[in-house]
Design an enzyme around this catalytic site. Structure first.
Site, PDB file in Angstrom:
ATOM      1  N   GLU A  59       0.889  -1.172   0.000  1.00  8.75           N
ATOM      2  CA  GLU A  59       0.000   0.000   0.000  1.00  8.75           C
ATOM      3  C   GLU A  59       0.915   1.206   0.000  1.00  8.75           C
ATOM      4  O   GLU A  59       1.561   1.518   1.001  1.00  8.75           O
ATOM      5  CB  GLU A  59      -0.907  -0.041   1.248  1.00  8.75           C
ATOM      6  N   CYS A  79      -2.930   8.815   3.648  1.00  2.48           N
ATOM      7  CA  CYS A  79      -2.762   8.538   2.215  1.00  2.48           C
ATOM      8  C   CYS A  79      -4.068   8.664   1.444  1.00  2.48           C
ATOM      9  O   CYS A  79      -4.049   8.818   0.220  1.00  2.48           O
ATOM     10  CB  CYS A  79      -2.140   7.162   2.004  1.00  2.48           C
TER      11      CYS A  79
END
Length: 480
Positions: A247, A281
């Site tokens: 990720e 994020c």
């Protein structure tokens, strides 16, 4: 105070006897030290995990669920202690975010305990009626788990530690150095839960030392990482044929159409950009707005932005704390400077708060008339900034969005539900939220990049994390 590593069931200060100061971004004070581990420490932890792996694999899903419940209870019992150190070390507000992050870790282990009970085997039809085939899931073995600093407790728990334990893996956890103290305290919960020896181990130290040693270790079966694309690519190259979950961040677009409810949209944009001081994020990092409503949207946001109070993380009135580290602060300044040089206007903020105790207190910021060619549209900024990129025609949206290769999350604001669903399903993002902030992800929902972009691969969250951290096996029985 020294915050040690945890290997097997022992607290350990490492082979090098080198230490790093833990400095609070809120006050600049040294609040402790962490040992800086090396490859020997990583090897020690991996070998402890190897002893635990067959023990965990032999457990039933219900037994592993009980382990997860015990960890959840242990975290809940240390909630205030964990949240206090988290806010001191990271900078996030204690009352509005620190306590909530610890709650997220508790929820992660409780959910993993429930979900693993329903990871069903599957019977597969076969052409040969004298045979039976079925699939079942088994743990991958020893996992190297490498996590970032922005959510040092919740992200590690939700994405990896809880589902990894539920799936039956033994894990070696290498957290970011700037939030390693709270990771060490978190391991007190693992100790309290009395897991099998070596089930979850903590090794502290630089990623280039400890992380690299874990990734290439011959006894590590799989690697899970959340962090930058640059580091993710290096890990992929070093991991070889090991399974990986990556990720790698995001710079998701939020698209505001001219029929959007502007009052509601303004609330969501502000909350979605300034949560965790913008250090998420999936945060609202770039806003594409119809030019015909942009002036009104800016006016509404300026009226509302005063409700966000930047200040001491332990002040009850604080809604946004200092940013965690100066390199990230410097990147935010660089992105704003680049945008202004390309024609943007700073509407409010754009600087360090006056009379701040450290240089980490970056004001909530709005910049308007941002060029699509600005770095803030192309790269991840990771700070409390709302950049408004105006479009005059909806045909421009796709080109603006595609200037950035991240594909983690996106958001759409419109009252036309038919258009919203059509666009939402067409967008190549891990998830798209309609009429809500892009960082509004919930723990049972799968997150992660898709479509081959910079946001990585694999799915994190809910049962998908357990599936990702286990492997599918098949048995075929010949009834003859």
């Amino acid at each position: 105070m020294i915050y040690p590593m945890y290997i097997g069931k022992e607290w350990y200060t490492g082979d090098t006897k080198e230490y790093r100061d833990v400095i609070s971004p809120g006050t600049g004070e040294v609040i402790g030290q962490i040992p800086m581990g090396n490859a020997k420490d990583a090897d020690k932890a991996v070998r402890a995990a190897c002893k635990a792996a067959p023990v965990l694999e032999a457990m039933s899903p219900f037994e592993r669920a009980e382990l997860c419940v015990r960890v959840a209870d242990a975290i809940a019992n240390r909630k205030e202690e964990l949240a206090k150190l988290l806010s001191m070390e990271h900078g996030k507000p204690y009352y509005t975010e620190g306590l909530g992050e610890v709650d997220g870790a508790v929820l992660a282990f409780r959910e993993a305990a429930e979900q693993v009970k329903w990871m069903n085997d599957e019977i597969i039809p076969m052409h040969d009626k004298t045979k039976r085939a079925y699939t079942y899931r088994k743990p991958k073995g020893v996992y190297a788990v490498i996590t970032p600093w922005n959510f040092p407790v919740a992200l590690a728990s939700i994405y990896y530690l809880a589902p990894g334990l539920a799936a039956g893996n033994a894990m070696v956890w290498s957290p970011a150095t700037v939030t390693s103290a709270v990771a060490s305290l978190f391991m007190k919960c693992i100790e309290d839960a009395n897991l099998p020896e070596g089930a979850i181990n903590l090794v502290l130290g630089r990623g280039s030392v400890v992380g690299d040693a874990l990734v290439v270790h011959e006894l590590v079966d799989a690697v899970a990482f959340t962090g930058s694309p640059e580091t993710g690519l290096m890990i992929e190259n070093h991991a070889g044929i090991k399974p990986t979950s990556m990720e790698l961040g995001g710079n998701g677009p939020t698209i505001v159409y001219k029929d959007a409810d502007l009052e509601f949209t303004a609330d969501e944009l502000l909350a979605g950009s300034f949560a965790n001081a913008g250090q998420i994020c999936t945060i609202t990092e770039r806003v594409l707005v119809d030019d015909s409503i942009a002036d009104e949207l800016v006016k509404i946001m300026l009226k509302k932005i005063g409700s966000f109070k930047l200040g001491d993380p332990f002040d009850r009135g604080t809604t946004m704390g200092p940013m965690n580290n100066l390199p990230t602060v410097e990147k935010v300044f660089a992105h704003i400077k680049d945008a202004v040089e390309k024609g943007a206007k700073v509407v409010t903020g754009g600087k360090i708060m006056d009379n701040a105790p450290t240089g980490h207190y970056f004001e909530p910021t709005i910049i308007d008339h941002v060029s699509p060619d600005s770095l803030i549209n192309i790269e991840e900024t990771f700070g409390p900034v709302i950049p408004l990129i105006r479009y005059k025609d909806e045909s421009q949206i796709e080109d603006i969005v595609k200037k950035c290769r991240y594909n983690l999350a996106a958001a759409i604001f419109t009252t036309d539900i038919k258009r919203a669903l059509k666009i939402g399903e067409q967008m190549k993002f891990g998830y798209t939220i309609i009429n809500g902030r892009s960082c509004g992800w919930d723990t049972p929902v799968p997150a992660g990049g898709c479509g081959g972009g910079l946001s990585g691969h694999g799915r994190n969250g809910g049962k998908w994390s357990i599936e990702d951290m286990s492997e599918l096996r098949t048995v075929i029985l010949n009834l003859k």
